[in-house]
Design an enzyme around this catalytic site. Structure first.
Site, PDB file in Angstrom:
ATOM      1  N   GLU A   1     -12.197  -0.486 -10.197  1.00  0.00           N
ATOM      2  CA  GLU A   1     -11.774  -1.412 -11.247  1.00  0.00           C
ATOM      3  C   GLU A   1     -12.735  -1.505 -12.424  1.00  0.00           C
ATOM      4  O   GLU A   1     -12.307  -1.520 -13.591  1.00  0.00           O
ATOM      5  CB  GLU A   1     -11.552  -2.810 -10.641  1.00  0.00           C
ATOM      6  CG  GLU A   1     -10.267  -2.957  -9.854  1.00  0.00           C
ATOM      7  CD  GLU A   1     -10.335  -2.342  -8.473  1.00  0.00           C
ATOM      8  OE1 GLU A   1      -9.275  -2.156  -7.839  1.00  0.00           O
ATOM      9  OE2 GLU A   1     -11.463  -2.041  -8.011  1.00  0.00           O
TER      10      GLU A   1
ATOM     11  N   GLU B   1       0.821  -1.211   0.000  1.00  0.00           N
ATOM     12  CA  GLU B   1       0.000   0.000   0.000  1.00  0.00           C
ATOM     13  C   GLU B   1       0.858   1.265   0.000  1.00  0.00           C
ATOM     14  O   GLU B   1       0.536   2.252  -0.675  1.00  0.00           O
ATOM     15  CB  GLU B   1      -0.943   0.003   1.211  1.00  0.00           C
ATOM     16  CG  GLU B   1      -1.986  -1.102   1.220  1.00  0.00           C
ATOM     17  CD  GLU B   1      -3.027  -0.963   0.120  1.00  0.00           C
ATOM     18  OE1 GLU B   1      -3.064   0.093  -0.549  1.00  0.00           O
ATOM     19  OE2 GLU B   1      -3.809  -1.920  -0.076  1.00  0.00           O
TER      20      GLU B   1
ATOM     21  N   ASP C   1      -4.379 -10.216  -8.318  1.00  0.00           N
ATOM     22  CA  ASP C   1      -4.761  -9.380  -9.462  1.00  0.00           C
ATOM     23  C   ASP C   1      -3.629  -8.567 -10.086  1.00  0.00           C
ATOM     24  O   ASP C   1      -3.285  -8.723 -11.262  1.00  0.00           O
ATOM     25  CB  ASP C   1      -5.921  -8.460  -9.063  1.00  0.00           C
ATOM     26  CG  ASP C   1      -5.653  -7.674  -7.781  1.00  0.00           C
ATOM     27  OD1 ASP C   1      -4.679  -7.960  -7.078  1.00  0.00           O
ATOM     28  OD2 ASP C   1      -6.441  -6.763  -7.476  1.00  0.00           O
TER      29      ASP C   1
ATOM     30  N   GLU D   1     -18.223  -6.996  -3.007  1.00  0.00           N
ATOM     31  CA  GLU D   1     -16.889  -7.572  -2.960  1.00  0.00           C
ATOM     32  C   GLU D   1     -16.899  -9.010  -3.470  1.00  0.00           C
ATOM     33  O   GLU D   1     -15.923  -9.465  -4.060  1.00  0.00           O
ATOM     34  CB  GLU D   1     -16.339  -7.524  -1.536  1.00  0.00           C
ATOM     35  CG  GLU D   1     -15.970  -6.143  -1.053  1.00  0.00           C
ATOM     36  CD  GLU D   1     -14.749  -5.570  -1.749  1.00  0.00           C
ATOM     37  OE1 GLU D   1     -13.652  -5.588  -1.166  1.00  0.00           O
ATOM     38  OE2 GLU D   1     -14.898  -5.088  -2.895  1.00  0.00           O
TER      39      GLU D   1
END
Length: 624
Positions: free
Chosen positions: A368, A114, A254, A347
């Protein structure tokens, strides 16, 4: 000359005017773009007034909270969005404040992943804008302060890479390094999504250590792929053993796929291209059940989790960059059918029950699906994607807007709001939505009409393909140059080097040459000729092998399961794709009927591969 990969979206950006949707007039497209701009400032001003300099805004209570490191996370994450909107005043003042006030010599343990994508990426993107006159946003008296901050931050994260595998720890203390009790388990995405930010920093500072450690991390993960070229979700950074062997394109994996391709596009490093090609082929063979993607055991390819999770929605956008448009169109339509069903994407959406997955009912303002909508419109100029964007904007305005910003949705069915706003809402969600409508109007912004072509990081920070970045390691070498010394190269993990055909029994598939030929406008492309070793495979040339693991019982069974599933999938392809244009409605078919059709497709997928899905999902989930 090094092979070129189709980069349709960027080339199309320089073609003529867009064709607007029947329901979206040019005037409305402009109004929608302005509405998105207002959305950004409602949230940004709310943060600055009620939360700054804390990390993030609590938009319901109009308060702030430190969620990452306590260094004005949302402001740093928003810097290049301010530049994109042409807000010179706020961009300049924000750069100056960060330059004077942010420092990383703090006793805080932070996420390497992050911190890299949000802080390091935000600093680098803003530096490249603020320091360059040709961007039109150069900050007066700016003297590389953000670059110095980025370098200091990266140096403080380097201890995390000191592992036997090269794969970094998930967390690091910015003052003391890695704690002795730090977990040795990290996610594939966490270890493999650092190459863009560290690579750019290395090329700007001429310090090769940054690029080397992140590339070794990717190699460490790829070397431990399964025989069918799949990677798991979590791995032990010391032993290299997979602790969760579920392979997918969503949660925990991902952006590993994303950065393989984008590192090649930005840096021109063929090793990343080779890994992406192999990984992508495996994903499309074992994870793809048109139009959905499922999670499978990385060794046997047996389905363990029939779930669409919201992080998968980046995939169609990545396929656009890879030039694989048709499956991207079908998958995007399926994913958007879930959004239309609930007003947001949960989610998790269970493909067996066609319902929201328990415990995964929230929508934390993720970007996304909007990101993929932008890329598909940019590549195809198909009118449907403007209407998709309009629907998404309406959902956010009516469901997520709250007094001081935009709220998480804790339940997509009840639309209950939660008092939190992630920094990526301003860094990505709003950015891609604004770019979508601006592309339909005049595209007069730094990304579409600026001096460079840009690669977007996984946090939406745009990194320019300048000569300093994209051509830093280019040189002319003679044929055979790669053959000097050990034929496996300088990086050796195992002596067991095999071609992918030998590993999985399938013929190697190359990207269509006609598609590759269209990529002459690719970022980072160079006229220099790079040498190659005649007779060596890519794996031998780059020295990339893999560690073999003892096959579990499901590996043997998986071959039979896979054969049966492929036969059913072939039948399903004939039943589900009736139109040559998969996105076009047949005569008399309503959009609601089309949505239901996409949702029903998933029932077929599960029927062929998950007769006892509830029991199988528990027994096949492999957490060693």
């Amino acid at each position: 000359m090094r092979p070129l990969l189709l980069y349709v979206a960027l080339a199309i950006a320089y073609t003529g005017a867009a064709t607007l949707a029947d329901g979206v007039s040019p005037q409305e497209a402009r109004q929608l773009r302005d509405e998105v701009r207002d959305m950004f400032y409602h949230a940004f001003n709310g943060y600055m007034e009620h939360a700054f300099p804390l990390d993030e805004l609590r938009p319901l209570s109009c308060k702030g909270e430190d969620s990452l490191g306590g260094y004005a996370l949302t402001l740093i994450d928003s810097l290049d969005t301010l530049a994109l909107l042409g807000d010179r005043e706020n961009f300049s003042s924000a750069v100056e404040w960060v330059s004077r006030n942010v420092q990383f010599n703090i006793d805080k343990t932070v996420s390497v992943f992050e911190t890299t994508i949000r802080i390091l990426g935000g600093l680098l993107s803003a530096h490249l804008i603020a320091s360059d006159y040709v961007t039109g946003m150069k900050v007066q008296n700016y003297n590389n302060e953000l670059l110095h901050l980025a370098e200091d931050l990266a140096l403080r994260m380097l201890p995390a890479f000191d592992t036997p595998t090269g794969i970094p720890f998930g967390s690091v203390n910015l003052r003391h390094g890695v704690d002795e009790n730090e977990s040795k388990i990290t996610s594939t995405a966490g270890g493999g999504t650092l190459t863009l930010e560290f690579g750019v920093l290395g090329r700007l500072t001429n310090n090769t250590i940054f690029e080397r450690v992140t590339k070794n991390a990717v190699r460490g993960i790829w070397a431990r792929r399964s025989k069918i070229d799949l990677v798991g979700a979590h791995i032990n950074v010391f032993s290299g053993e997979w602790t969760q062997k579920d392979a997918g394109i969503g949660t925990s994996i991902d952006s590993f796929y994303e950065y393989l391709l984008k590192a090649y596009l930005l840096f021109g490093d063929e090793e990343y291209l080779f890994m992406f090609q192999e990984a992508y082929k495996a994903a499309m063979r074992y994870l793809h059940h048109d139009p959905w993607y499922v999670e499978v055991n990385m060794n046997s390819a047996a389905t363990v989790w029939p779930l669409f999770n919201s992080l998968q929605a980046f995939w169609p956008g990545l396929q656009v960059l890879a030039g694989d448009i048709d499956p991207a169109i079908r998958t995007h339509a399926a994913f958007f059918s879930v959004w239309k069903k609930y007003g947001f994407t949960p989610e998790g959406f269970n493909l067996a029950t066609l319902s929201v997955q328990n415990g995964q009912r929230s929508y934390p303002l993720r970007p996304e699906l909007i990101e993929s909508t932008y890329w598909l419109y940019k590549a195809t100029r198909d009118s449907r994607y403007l209407e998709v964007g309009r629907d998404m904007l309406a959902s956010l305005q009516y469901g997520a807007k709250c007094p001081c910003g935009y709220c998480h949705i804790s339940d997509v069915e009840s639309h209950k709001q939660d008092d939190h706003m992630e920094s990526f809402f301003l860094a990505e969600t709003v950015k891609y939505l604004w770019l979508l409508f601006d592309l339909a109007v005049d595209s007069d912004n730094i990304v579409e009409s600026g001096p460079y072509k840009y690669i977007f990081s996984t946090e939406g920070h745009f990194l320019p393909a300048t000569p300093e970045i994209s051509l830093a390691n280019e040189h002319c070498s003679y044929i055979g140059a790669f053959c000097k010394g050990d034929e496996r190269g300088s990086y050796e993990i195992s002596s067991n080097i095999r071609d992918s055909k030998d590993r999985n029994g399938t013929q190697k598939v190359e990207f269509d040459a006609s598609l590759i030929a269209k990529s002459l406008d690719l970022v980072g492309a160079t006229s220099f000729v790079k040498g190659n070793c005649v007779g060596l495979t890519h794996a031998q040339k780059f020295g990339i092998s893999y560690f073999e693991e003892k096959e579990d019982q499901s590996t043997v069974e998986g071959k039979e399961i896979r054969t049966e599933l492929e036969e059913k999938t072939e039948i399903g392809d004939d039943n589900t794709v009736e139109n040559e244009n998969p996105g076009k409605l047949s005569d008399g078919e309503t959009s609601e009927e089309k949505d239901e059709e996409f949702l029903k497709i998933s029932q077929f997928v599960i029927k062929g591969d998950n007769k006892n899905v509830n029991q199988e999902a528990q027994t096949t989930h492999d957490d060693s």
